[in-house]
Design a protein around this motif. Structure first.
Motif, PDB file in Angstrom:
ATOM      1  N   UNK A   1      10.919 -13.500  52.960  1.00 11.04           N
ATOM      2  CA  UNK A   1      10.045 -14.013  51.902  1.00 11.04           C
ATOM      3  C   UNK A   1       9.810 -12.971  50.813  1.00 11.04           C
ATOM      4  N   UNK A   2      10.671 -11.956  50.783  1.00 19.48           N
ATOM      5  CA  UNK A   2      10.558 -10.919  49.758  1.00 19.48           C
ATOM      6  C   UNK A   2      11.928 -10.598  49.186  1.00 19.48           C
ATOM      7  N   UNK A   3      11.922 -10.168  47.933  1.00 21.27           N
ATOM      8  CA  UNK A   3      13.138  -9.699  47.265  1.00 21.27           C
ATOM      9  C   UNK A   3      12.833  -8.302  46.748  1.00 21.27           C
ATOM     10  N   UNK A   4      13.384  -7.274  47.409  1.00 20.51           N
ATOM     11  CA  UNK A   4      13.137  -5.900  46.972  1.00 20.51           C
ATOM     12  C   UNK A   4      13.873  -5.670  45.665  1.00 20.51           C
ATOM     13  N   UNK A   5      13.109  -5.571  44.581  1.00 26.15           N
ATOM     14  CA  UNK A   5      13.681  -5.411  43.249  1.00 26.15           C
ATOM     15  C   UNK A   5      14.022  -3.962  42.955  1.00 26.15           C
ATOM     16  N   UNK A   6      13.078  -3.048  43.270  1.00 24.81           N
ATOM     17  CA  UNK A   6      13.347  -1.661  42.939  1.00 24.81           C
ATOM     18  C   UNK A   6      12.279  -0.704  43.410  1.00 24.81           C
ATOM     19  N   UNK A   7      12.468   0.554  43.060  1.00 26.38           N
ATOM     20  CA  UNK A   7      11.582   1.616  43.519  1.00 26.38           C
ATOM     21  C   UNK A   7      11.587   2.756  42.515  1.00 26.38           C
ATOM     22  N   UNK A   8      10.589   3.635  42.661  1.00 29.82           N
ATOM     23  CA  UNK A   8      10.558   4.864  41.887  1.00 29.82           C
ATOM     24  C   UNK A   8      10.119   6.004  42.800  1.00 29.82           C
ATOM     25  N   UNK A   9      10.567   7.210  42.481  1.00 34.39           N
ATOM     26  CA  UNK A   9      10.174   8.393  43.229  1.00 34.39           C
ATOM     27  C   UNK A   9      10.405   9.606  42.340  1.00 34.39           C
TER      28      UNK A   9
END
Length: 331
Positions: free
Chosen positions: A28-36
């Motif tokens: 039920x989720x779509x991992x779009x992106x991240x930052x670090x």
């Protein structure tokens, strides 16, 4: 079935990386992106989870519905408020914030935006803790709780002391079970390998007469994670490392056993992915479904008690002095 919620992660160190993995695997989720802040680590986790690396927070927030914040505690308020103001639901790794004022700012931002703010207190989703809730035992305040959380040294979360790093998990559980205002906190703690408290013990008395004794260390030789809860007619023990739960209830007719005059036994619990449970419950809350997620207000209460433990340690040092070798460690 409704469309998957677009997810992002801010900070993909040891914990954030796992959050990214859970979102990537969730139906039920779509991992779009991240930052670090570490570009190399961000690229590695993005490739591993099949998402994008964003250049900045605003760019990420414009593309997501939900976000986990697993950045250092000192920036929780800044990132969390920005996310909530942008209309993004927030799962904040514990502790909720560095100060009560910062926690209040997060809670106010969630209220203004009408968005979900949950705190990452994983123990609430442990099978043994959930069993206690399902049986209704968490509505029967204990008389005494004992918690021990000992870890070997890990070079992570060193921006905070052992109280907000480890002990806060047990403080949240104790507050959840006792359901009474704190009357008194007495504590002692020492730095060992960092300039912050690495070992601590606290005795917490509540207005309803309950007492908790809590110990935490991040410089132990072996891992210990145990909680024992004593109610008027029941004793429950949880070993989070071994996955064991003991339940004993007073019974005059009970045969001899490990607890004289009590009927019960020790059992092995089924293993569970607590972080996956936490993420699933957070996503359900973001969809408006009733959940058992830890609210921002509950996260603030655990933070408040943690800060009171820290203040009690400082008070102890002020009263009795800091041994010279410890004073040098703090400089």
């Amino acid at each position: 079935m409704s469309e998957p919620l677009r997810a992002g992660v801010v900070g993909v160190g040891s914990l954030g990386r796992y959050h990214a993995q859970k979102y990537a695997a969730h139906p039920r989720a779509d991992l779009v992106g991240l930052i670090d802040a570490d570009a190399g680590r961000a690229a590695e986790v993005a490739e591993e989870t099949g998402c994008r690396v964003f250049e900045g927070l605003d760019a990420l927030l414009a593309e997501v519905d939900v976000v986990t914040v697993a950045a250092p505690t000192e920036v929780h308020r800044e990132i969390g408020v920005a996310a909530l103001d942008a209309g993004v639901n927030v799962l904040m790794e514990k502790p909720l914030a560095a100060t009560l004022e910062e926690a209040d700012a997060l809670i106010d931002a969630a209220d203004r935006a009408g968005k979900v703010l949950q705190a990452g207190h994983l123990l609430r989703f442990h099978p043994g803790v959930r069993r206690i809730g399902e049986q209704g035992w968490d509505r029967q305040p204990p008389r005494y709780v004992e918690a021990n959380r000992l870890n070997s040294f890990q070079p992570r979360s060193l921006d905070i002391d052992v109280i907000l790093d480890l002990m806060v998990h047990d403080l949240d559980l104790i507050l959840h079970w006792v359901q009474s205002p704190v009357a008194e906190v007495r504590a002692i703690g020492i730095p060992v390998v960092t300039d912050k408290v690495d070992m601590a013990n606290a005795r917490i008395a509540f207005a309803n007469g309950a007492v908790a004794n809590v110990t935490a260390s991040r410089v132990a030789r072996k891992q210990v994670r145990e909680v024992r809860m004593f109610q008027p007619h029941r004793y429950v023990s949880l070993d989070f490392v071994e996955g064991a739960m003991g339940i004993y209830e007073l019974d005059e007719g009970a045969a001899e056993g490990p607890v004289p005059g009590a009927r019960g036994d020790q059992e092995t619990l089924e293993s569970a992915d607590l972080l996956a449970e936490e993420v699933d419950i957070f996503l359900a809350a973001c969809r408006g479904e009733p959940t058992i997620g830890v609210s921002g207000i509950e996260g603030r209460e655990a933070l408040d008690l943690g800060l009171r433990v820290r203040a009690a340690i400082d008070e102890h040092f002020q009263q009795y002095g800091i041994p010279a070798d410890l004073e040098e460690a703090r400089l």
